[in-house]
Design a protein around this motif. Structure first.
Motif, PDB file in Angstrom:
ATOM      1  N   ASN A 298       0.714  -1.101  -0.084  1.00  0.00           N
ATOM      2  CA  ASN A 298       0.082   0.176  -0.068  1.00  0.00           C
ATOM      3  C   ASN A 298       0.895   1.459   0.038  1.00  0.00           C
ATOM      4  OD1 ASN A 298       1.006  -0.327   2.512  1.00  0.00           O
ATOM      5  ND2 ASN A 298      -0.941  -0.460   3.602  1.00  0.00           N
ATOM      6  N   GLU A 304      -4.854   3.589  -4.925  1.00  0.00           N
ATOM      7  CA  GLU A 304      -5.773   4.221  -5.931  1.00  0.00           C
ATOM      8  C   GLU A 304      -5.764   3.300  -7.285  1.00  0.00           C
ATOM      9  OE1 GLU A 304      -3.457   6.576  -4.406  1.00  0.00           O
ATOM     10  OE2 GLU A 304      -2.832   7.847  -6.062  1.00  0.00           O
ATOM     11  N   ASN A 307      -7.884  -0.058  -6.160  1.00  0.00           N
ATOM     12  CA  ASN A 307      -9.071   0.585  -5.338  1.00  0.00           C
ATOM     13  C   ASN A 307      -9.101  -0.201  -3.986  1.00  0.00           C
ATOM     14  OD1 ASN A 307     -10.053   2.148  -7.510  1.00  0.00           O
ATOM     15  ND2 ASN A 307     -11.331   0.383  -8.260  1.00  0.00           N
ATOM     16  N   ARG A 309      -9.580  -1.080  -0.245  1.00  0.00           N
ATOM     17  CA  ARG A 309     -10.549  -0.829   0.946  1.00  0.00           C
ATOM     18  C   ARG A 309     -11.705  -0.088   0.110  1.00  0.00           C
ATOM     19  NH1 ARG A 309      -6.444   1.367   5.824  1.00  0.00           N
ATOM     20  NH2 ARG A 309      -4.807  -0.353   5.278  1.00  0.00           N
ATOM     21  N   THR A 310     -12.132  -0.676  -0.851  1.00  0.00           N
ATOM     22  CA  THR A 310     -13.263  -0.265  -1.621  1.00  0.00           C
ATOM     23  C   THR A 310     -14.227  -1.218  -2.083  1.00  0.00           C
ATOM     24  OG1 THR A 310     -12.768   0.014  -3.908  1.00  0.00           O
ATOM     25  CG2 THR A 310     -12.238   1.908  -2.406  1.00  0.00           C
ATOM     26  N   LYS A 311     -15.310  -1.066  -2.679  1.00  0.00           N
ATOM     27  CA  LYS A 311     -16.084  -2.285  -2.984  1.00  0.00           C
ATOM     28  C   LYS A 311     -15.770  -2.578  -4.319  1.00  0.00           C
ATOM     29  CE  LYS A 311     -19.698   0.844  -4.801  1.00  0.00           C
ATOM     30  NZ  LYS A 311     -19.493   0.434  -6.218  1.00  0.00           N
ATOM     31  N   ASP A 312     -15.076  -2.060  -5.009  1.00  0.00           N
ATOM     32  CA  ASP A 312     -14.710  -2.350  -6.554  1.00  0.00           C
ATOM     33  C   ASP A 312     -13.100  -2.732  -6.317  1.00  0.00           C
ATOM     34  OD1 ASP A 312     -16.888  -1.635  -7.761  1.00  0.00           O
ATOM     35  OD2 ASP A 312     -16.298   0.399  -7.505  1.00  0.00           O
ATOM     36  N   ILE A 313     -12.677  -3.418  -5.295  1.00  0.00           N
ATOM     37  CA  ILE A 313     -11.069  -3.561  -5.064  1.00  0.00           C
ATOM     38  C   ILE A 313     -10.682  -4.736  -6.358  1.00  0.00           C
ATOM     39  CG2 ILE A 313     -11.872  -5.834  -3.843  1.00  0.00           C
ATOM     40  CD1 ILE A 313      -9.473  -5.345  -2.124  1.00  0.00           C
ATOM     41  N   LYS A 350     -10.523  -1.419 -14.967  1.00  0.00           N
ATOM     42  CA  LYS A 350     -10.068  -0.106 -14.319  1.00  0.00           C
ATOM     43  C   LYS A 350      -9.248   0.466 -15.061  1.00  0.00           C
ATOM     44  CE  LYS A 350      -8.220   2.308  -9.979  1.00  0.00           C
ATOM     45  NZ  LYS A 350      -9.219   3.538 -10.305  1.00  0.00           N
TER      46      LYS A 350
END
Length: 374
Positions: A298, A304, A307, A309-313, A350
């Protein structure tokens, strides 16, 4: 028409030290040649011929830096004096190069040319917090430039917090050539879910010791490491690998042609990058485009990009130097082919949506045009 003096490494020839900025510069120049735009690009090579390693002394770095950059600085100033340049775009990897950057930015200002300084590294928040000489030089360089471009959101926020309003977030692009190569090869190469891949310089700060140690605790995997490696590091890693199946699972491949790297990505279930620090690594972009499941630290722009820690990891997050974390996540991911495929699909989507060359080129054009108007 906006005339840009493009001060970046970009040459692709024997004897040149290649790296992330070099690849970025080459991709920008090649794309500019292929499209109609309101930008006239005037490249000045800031490539290096002296390879600086982690253990290179400060004195040697200074000597090499002077030898590498003296001619480039002279050519850049001479081109500005010829006239017709609206903006100078100056790429930098910081450290001692910041002194060269500050000199060129001030010189361009005196000669009436607007400037963009482009930081190709992800340590800005850390350096500003430390308030050491490098952090102070970053602030001076930002103050001297009309515009500042950074590769990651953490750096963008840190400079904004420091009071700079002239900061742009500019991600790196995936080259059109790589996109085309992947398109040509997809469906022709079988992916192995238990094949792990690392691509990059095989040096301690890339986390290679932790990676091999973690993999030595796993079974039924193979790890392919692609990139230059000195004899000591190679022997150390081979010795660590002996802990499992006599080290037969470790494949030290050395440097290979880039088109072969893409094929290796397409055949690998997992791409892993356990670096201590990064900027905006092109190998992550390429492995995303190749639909790899990615495990990465990280650091820099990686959160970024993937992604975290997002729903779209789009990848699995690990901390630098965390052997147990690397081992645990690889163990789970290798067993779950469906998870590998899902991560790979999201990563590819992405990279094509956010990091395609046309998208990033448009952002870069806007920075140059806006800077010229200041």
């Amino acid at each position: 028409m906006t005339h840009v003096l493009f001060c970046s490494p970009y040459l692709q020839q024997p004897g040149i030290v290649t790296g992330g900025i070099n690849v970025w510069g080459k991709n920008i120049i090649n794309y500019h040649k292929s499209v109609d735009s309101e930008i006239a690009l005037n490249p000045i090579s800031f490539d290096r011929i002296f390879d600086v390693r982690e253990n290179t002394s400060a004195i040697t770095r200074i000597i090499y830096g002077i030898k590498d950059y003296k001619s480039s600085i002279g050519k850049a100033i001479a081109r500005i004096k010829e006239g017709g340049i609206d903006v100078m775009h100056l790429c930098t990897s910081a450290q001692l190069s910041l002194f060269k950057d500050l000199y060129l930015l001030n010189k361009a200002k005196k000669l009436g040319v607007k400037t963009v300084v482009h930081f190709h590294f992800g340590r800005i928040p850390e350096l500003l917090a430390k308030k050491n000489w490098e952090g102070k030089m970053i602030l001076k360089v930002c103050s001297a430039a009309n515009s500042v471009a950074v590769m990651d959101l953490a750096s963008y926020r840190a400079l904004k917090k420091a009071g700079f309003s002239n900061v742009y977030y500019l991600p790196n692009p995936l080259s059109v050539e790589i996109m085309n190569q992947i398109s040509d090869l997809e469906g022709k190469i079988e992916r192995q879910s238990n094949k792990l891949l690392y691509v990059g310089h095989v040096i301690p700060t890339k986390g290679v010791y932790e990676l091999v140690e973690a993999c030595s605790r796993l079974s039924n995997i193979e790890l392919h490491m692609i990139g230059t490696c000195d004899d000591k590091t190679k022997q150390d890693l081979i010795e660590i690998a002996q802990k499992q199946d006599e080290g037969k699972w470790l494949h030290m491949r050395g440097g290979i042609p880039h088109e072969e790297v893409i094929s290796e990505m397409l055949s690998s279930g997992v791409y892993i990058l356990p670096s201590y620090t990064e900027g905006f690594p092109s190998v992550i972009l390429e492995s995303m485009a190749a639909s790899c499941a990615i495990v990465a630290t990280n650091v820099g722009a990686i959160p970024e990009m993937l992604n975290f820690r997002t729903k779209d990891i789009c990848g699995i997050e690990i901390a630098p130097k965390d052997v147990d974390g690397i081992m645990r996540n690889l163990k789970e991911l290798v067993k779950q082919q469906n998870t590998q495929e899902a991560l790979g699909r999201r990563a590819k989507h992405k990279v094509y949506k956010d990091y395609s060359m046309p998208s990033v080129w448009n952002q870069l054009q806007d920075i140059w045009v806006n800077t010229a108007k200041q």
